[in-house]
Design a protein around this motif. Structure first.
Motif, PDB file in Angstrom:
ATOM      1  N   LYS A  48      86.061  91.587 112.533  1.00 38.97           N
ATOM      2  CA  LYS A  48      87.359  91.160 111.990  1.00 38.97           C
ATOM      3  C   LYS A  48      88.161  90.334 112.993  1.00 38.97           C
ATOM      4  CE  LYS A  48      87.408  94.916 108.762  1.00 38.97           C
ATOM      5  NZ  LYS A  48      88.011  96.131 108.296  1.00 38.97           N
ATOM      6  N   ASN A  49      87.465  89.488 113.710  1.00 38.72           N
ATOM      7  CA  ASN A  49      88.111  88.568 114.645  1.00 38.72           C
ATOM      8  C   ASN A  49      88.417  87.281 113.880  1.00 38.72           C
ATOM      9  OD1 ASN A  49      89.035  87.109 116.762  1.00 38.72           O
ATOM     10  ND2 ASN A  49      87.188  87.303 118.011  1.00 38.72           N
ATOM     11  N   TRP A  50      89.517  87.292 113.126  1.00 34.45           N
ATOM     12  CA  TRP A  50      89.818  86.231 112.175  1.00 34.45           C
ATOM     13  C   TRP A  50      90.094  84.887 112.833  1.00 34.45           C
ATOM     14  CZ3 TRP A  50      87.740  88.393 108.430  1.00 34.45           C
ATOM     15  CH2 TRP A  50      87.983  89.715 108.087  1.00 34.45           C
ATOM     16  N   PHE A  51      90.518  84.862 114.077  1.00 38.70           N
ATOM     17  CA  PHE A  51      90.810  83.583 114.726  1.00 38.70           C
ATOM     18  C   PHE A  51      89.539  82.817 115.103  1.00 38.70           C
ATOM     19  CE2 PHE A  51      94.759  85.956 115.683  1.00 38.70           C
ATOM     20  CZ  PHE A  51      95.629  85.128 114.996  1.00 38.70           C
ATOM     21  N   ALA A  52      88.454  83.507 115.364  1.00 35.77           N
ATOM     22  CA  ALA A  52      87.209  82.849 115.757  1.00 35.77           C
ATOM     23  C   ALA A  52      86.412  82.339 114.560  1.00 35.77           C
ATOM     24  CB  ALA A  52      86.350  83.809 116.571  1.00 35.77           C
ATOM     25  N   ILE A  53      86.608  82.949 113.412  1.00 35.85           N
ATOM     26  CA  ILE A  53      85.773  82.661 112.247  1.00 35.85           C
ATOM     27  C   ILE A  53      85.829  81.187 111.805  1.00 35.85           C
ATOM     28  CG2 ILE A  53      85.498  83.178 109.784  1.00 35.85           C
ATOM     29  CD1 ILE A  53      85.957  86.104 110.536  1.00 35.85           C
ATOM     30  N   PRO A  54      86.992  80.546 111.710  1.00 40.80           N
ATOM     31  CA  PRO A  54      86.982  79.137 111.276  1.00 40.80           C
ATOM     32  C   PRO A  54      86.193  78.225 112.216  1.00 40.80           C
ATOM     33  CG  PRO A  54      89.200  80.026 111.165  1.00 40.80           C
ATOM     34  CD  PRO A  54      88.357  81.053 111.851  1.00 40.80           C
ATOM     35  N   PHE A  55      86.302  78.460 113.510  1.00 41.13           N
ATOM     36  CA  PHE A  55      85.586  77.626 114.476  1.00 41.13           C
ATOM     37  C   PHE A  55      84.084  77.880 114.415  1.00 41.13           C
ATOM     38  CE2 PHE A  55      89.876  78.187 116.146  1.00 41.13           C
ATOM     39  CZ  PHE A  55      90.262  76.854 116.199  1.00 41.13           C
ATOM     40  N   LEU A  56      83.711  79.137 114.322  1.00 41.42           N
ATOM     41  CA  LEU A  56      82.292  79.461 114.212  1.00 41.42           C
ATOM     42  C   LEU A  56      81.710  78.953 112.903  1.00 41.42           C
ATOM     43  CD1 LEU A  56      82.325  83.032 115.743  1.00 41.42           C
ATOM     44  CD2 LEU A  56      81.309  80.974 116.737  1.00 41.42           C
ATOM     45  N   ALA A  57      82.508  78.932 111.843  1.00 35.44           N
ATOM     46  CA  ALA A  57      82.042  78.383 110.562  1.00 35.44           C
ATOM     47  C   ALA A  57      81.763  76.888 110.688  1.00 35.44           C
ATOM     48  CB  ALA A  57      83.071  78.643 109.474  1.00 35.44           C
ATOM     49  N   LEU A  58      82.598  76.162 111.417  1.00 35.13           N
ATOM     50  CA  LEU A  58      82.352  74.732 111.633  1.00 35.13           C
ATOM     51  C   LEU A  58      81.037  74.514 112.377  1.00 35.13           C
ATOM     52  CD1 LEU A  58      85.882  73.406 112.656  1.00 35.13           C
ATOM     53  CD2 LEU A  58      84.643  72.936 110.537  1.00 35.13           C
ATOM     54  N   PHE A  59      80.824  75.286 113.437  1.00 36.72           N
ATOM     55  CA  PHE A  59      79.600  75.132 114.221  1.00 36.72           C
ATOM     56  C   PHE A  59      78.374  75.551 113.418  1.00 36.72           C
ATOM     57  CE2 PHE A  59      82.572  74.595 117.573  1.00 36.72           C
ATOM     58  CZ  PHE A  59      81.911  73.947 118.600  1.00 36.72           C
ATOM     59  N   ALA A  60      78.448  76.694 112.761  1.00 38.02           N
ATOM     60  CA  ALA A  60      77.309  77.176 111.975  1.00 38.02           C
ATOM     61  C   ALA A  60      77.003  76.218 110.830  1.00 38.02           C
ATOM     62  CB  ALA A  60      77.594  78.579 111.438  1.00 38.02           C
ATOM     63  N   GLY A  61      78.021  75.772 110.138  1.00 44.69           N
ATOM     64  CA  GLY A  61      77.808  74.852 109.023  1.00 44.69           C
ATOM     65  C   GLY A  61      77.265  73.514 109.465  1.00 44.69           C
ATOM     66  N   GLY A  62      77.804  72.977 110.536  1.00 43.05           N
ATOM     67  CA  GLY A  62      77.339  71.675 111.028  1.00 43.05           C
ATOM     68  C   GLY A  62      75.902  71.698 111.486  1.00 43.05           C
ATOM     69  N   PHE A  63      75.551  72.683 112.313  1.00 42.03           N
ATOM     70  CA  PHE A  63      74.168  72.751 112.796  1.00 42.03           C
ATOM     71  C   PHE A  63      73.197  73.086 111.668  1.00 42.03           C
ATOM     72  CE2 PHE A  63      76.081  73.379 117.093  1.00 42.03           C
ATOM     73  CZ  PHE A  63      75.487  72.272 117.673  1.00 42.03           C
ATOM     74  N   THR A  64      73.617  73.917 110.729  1.00 43.76           N
ATOM     75  CA  THR A  64      72.741  74.261 109.614  1.00 43.76           C
ATOM     76  C   THR A  64      72.480  73.042 108.736  1.00 43.76           C
ATOM     77  OG1 THR A  64      73.531  76.539 109.623  1.00 43.76           O
ATOM     78  CG2 THR A  64      72.478  75.767 107.600  1.00 43.76           C
ATOM     79  N   TYR A  65      73.514  72.267 108.448  1.00 46.10           N
ATOM     80  CA  TYR A  65      73.345  71.087 107.602  1.00 46.10           C
ATOM     81  C   TYR A  65      72.453  70.046 108.274  1.00 46.10           C
ATOM     82  CZ  TYR A  65      74.302  66.926 104.904  1.00 46.10           C
ATOM     83  OH  TYR A  65      74.155  65.790 104.153  1.00 46.10           O
TER      84      TYR A  65
END
Length: 130
Positions: A87-104
């Motif tokens: 529940k570390n809500w501040f890190a989630i948006p940044f990690l989503a950008l990295f995970a989404g970008g590398f996955t795509y």
């Protein structure tokens, strides 16, 4: 309107993050003198206006970069899930950008390596316009 374009900003950020491995490899090659000649060629062998580029064969240079991209995607997906569970809500948006970008970017690279894979952006029957 301009506000619709702002909605694309996270996708643009994710894509540029996903291209980091490719860009870093180009910089490393340049630092160690691996220069190449730029030759403009038709990527898909398109010679006429009626050829369909999405069904054309494209020869991809085989290297390990797609697998490095998959590794980065897995790494950031793991930490995204870890931080979501914590529940570390501040890190989630940044990690989503990295995970989404590398996955795509990894999915696009692997789709070029393995043309037999059925991916949504292939074989649409679009005709190349000149």
């Amino acid at each position: 309107s301009w506000w619709r374009e702002i909605l694309y900003l996270p996708a643009l950020l994710a894509l540029t993050i996903g291209l980091a491995v490719n860009n870093a490899w180009a910089v490393i090659q340049g630092m160690f003198g691996a220069t190449g000649e730029f030759t403009r060629t038709p990527k898909y062998g398109i010679q006429t206006k009626t050829l369909q580029w999405k069904k054309a064969k494209y020869s991809v240079a085989k290297n390990l970069l797609p697998f490095v991209e998959v590794g980065f995607a897995a790494y950031f997906i793991y930490f995204f899930a870890h931080e979501a569970a914590a529940k570390n809500w501040f890190a989630i948006p940044f990690l989503a950008l990295f995970a989404g970008g590398f996955t795509y970017v990894a999915a696009c690279s692997l789709a070029q390596w393995f043309p037999q894979l059925r991916v949504p952006w292939r074989d649409t029957g679009e005709v190349l316009s000149a």
